[in-house]
Design a protein around this motif. Structure first.
Motif, PDB file in Angstrom:
ATOM      1  N   GLY A  38       0.843  -1.186   0.000  1.00 25.98           N
ATOM      2  CA  GLY A  38       0.000   0.000   0.000  1.00 25.98           C
ATOM      3  C   GLY A  38       0.877   1.234   0.000  1.00 25.98           C
ATOM      4  O   GLY A  38       1.832   1.344  -0.766  1.00 25.98           O
ATOM      5  N   LYS A  39       0.582   2.128   0.906  1.00 21.97           N
ATOM      6  CA  LYS A  39       1.331   3.383   0.953  1.00 21.97           C
ATOM      7  C   LYS A  39       2.758   3.145   1.436  1.00 21.97           C
ATOM      8  O   LYS A  39       3.015   2.247   2.246  1.00 21.97           O
ATOM      9  CB  LYS A  39       0.576   4.383   1.818  1.00 21.97           C
ATOM     10  N   ASP A  64       3.151  -0.221   3.982  1.00 22.65           N
ATOM     11  CA  ASP A  64       1.947  -0.971   4.339  1.00 22.65           C
ATOM     12  C   ASP A  64       1.902  -2.226   3.477  1.00 22.65           C
ATOM     13  O   ASP A  64       2.072  -2.157   2.260  1.00 22.65           O
ATOM     14  CB  ASP A  64       0.693  -0.136   4.089  1.00 22.65           C
ATOM     15  N   ASP A  95      -6.408  -2.486  10.087  1.00 25.25           N
ATOM     16  CA  ASP A  95      -6.663  -1.867   8.785  1.00 25.25           C
ATOM     17  C   ASP A  95      -5.601  -0.810   8.516  1.00 25.25           C
ATOM     18  O   ASP A  95      -4.956  -0.315   9.426  1.00 25.25           O
ATOM     19  CB  ASP A  95      -8.064  -1.252   8.708  1.00 25.25           C
ATOM     20  N   HIS A  96      -5.428  -0.483   7.230  1.00 29.79           N
ATOM     21  CA  HIS A  96      -4.461   0.528   6.830  1.00 29.79           C
ATOM     22  C   HIS A  96      -5.158   1.866   6.714  1.00 29.79           C
ATOM     23  O   HIS A  96      -6.258   1.972   6.183  1.00 29.79           O
ATOM     24  CB  HIS A  96      -3.834   0.182   5.472  1.00 29.79           C
ATOM     25  N   SER A  97      -4.496   2.898   7.166  1.00 26.99           N
ATOM     26  CA  SER A  97      -5.011   4.251   7.057  1.00 26.99           C
ATOM     27  C   SER A  97      -4.429   4.891   5.796  1.00 26.99           C
ATOM     28  O   SER A  97      -3.241   4.747   5.516  1.00 26.99           O
ATOM     29  CB  SER A  97      -4.604   5.060   8.287  1.00 26.99           C
ATOM     30  N   GLU A  98      -5.261   5.589   5.043  1.00 31.13           N
ATOM     31  CA  GLU A  98      -4.797   6.270   3.838  1.00 31.13           C
ATOM     32  C   GLU A  98      -4.184   7.634   4.166  1.00 31.13           C
ATOM     33  O   GLU A  98      -3.557   8.251   3.327  1.00 31.13           O
ATOM     34  CB  GLU A  98      -5.947   6.435   2.837  1.00 31.13           C
ATOM     35  N   GLU A  99      -4.379   8.095   5.375  1.00 32.40           N
ATOM     36  CA  GLU A  99      -3.812   9.374   5.796  1.00 32.40           C
ATOM     37  C   GLU A  99      -2.313   9.223   6.028  1.00 32.40           C
ATOM     38  O   GLU A  99      -1.825   8.126   6.279  1.00 32.40           O
ATOM     39  CB  GLU A  99      -4.475   9.837   7.088  1.00 32.40           C
TER      40      GLU A  99
END
Length: 117
Positions: A38-39, A64, A95-99
């Motif tokens: 992810g990020k 992530d 869960d993964h945070s997009e922030e």
């Protein structure tokens, strides 16, 4: 597959460009083994809480990961063998945070205060 956050610290004598390539190599390894990334964040050269291998600073990176446990075990093995990585840690999360992470948001707050002054 489970969700993880992987943070690692690289030696202070490598350049930021080398750190970015190290992050990309790590992402490629994860995706090659069947995981997803992810990020990714590069936190820069930061002070360590205590000396590690006679170093007071290190380059920090965050990735992530959405992967099975065997991919995380392989990542751990590869980073233990790497001469550039001095510490690493993988934590399972819900869960993964997009922030942006707390580290990057703190940097943004400092920049905003300087610009307002």
């Amino acid at each position: 597959m489970a969700l993880y956050e992987h943070i690692f610290i690289a030696r202070p004598d490598i350049s930021p460009a080398q750190m970015e390539s190290l992050i990309e190599e790590t992402k490629a390894l994860i995706e090659e083994k069947g995981g997803k990334t992810g990020k990714t964040e590069y936190w820069g050269l930061r002070n360590l809480a205590y000396r590690i291998n006679k170093s007071r600073k290190g380059h920090y990176g965050l990735i992530d990961i959405d992967a099975p446990a065997d991919v995380v075990a392989e990542l751990d093995r590869i980073q233990r063998l790497s001469e550039d990585v001095i510490r690493h840690m993988t934590v399972r999360v819900e869960d993964h945070s997009e922030e942006p992470s707390a580290i990057l948001s703190k940097k943004d707050d400092r920049r905003g205060r300087r610009e307002r002054s």
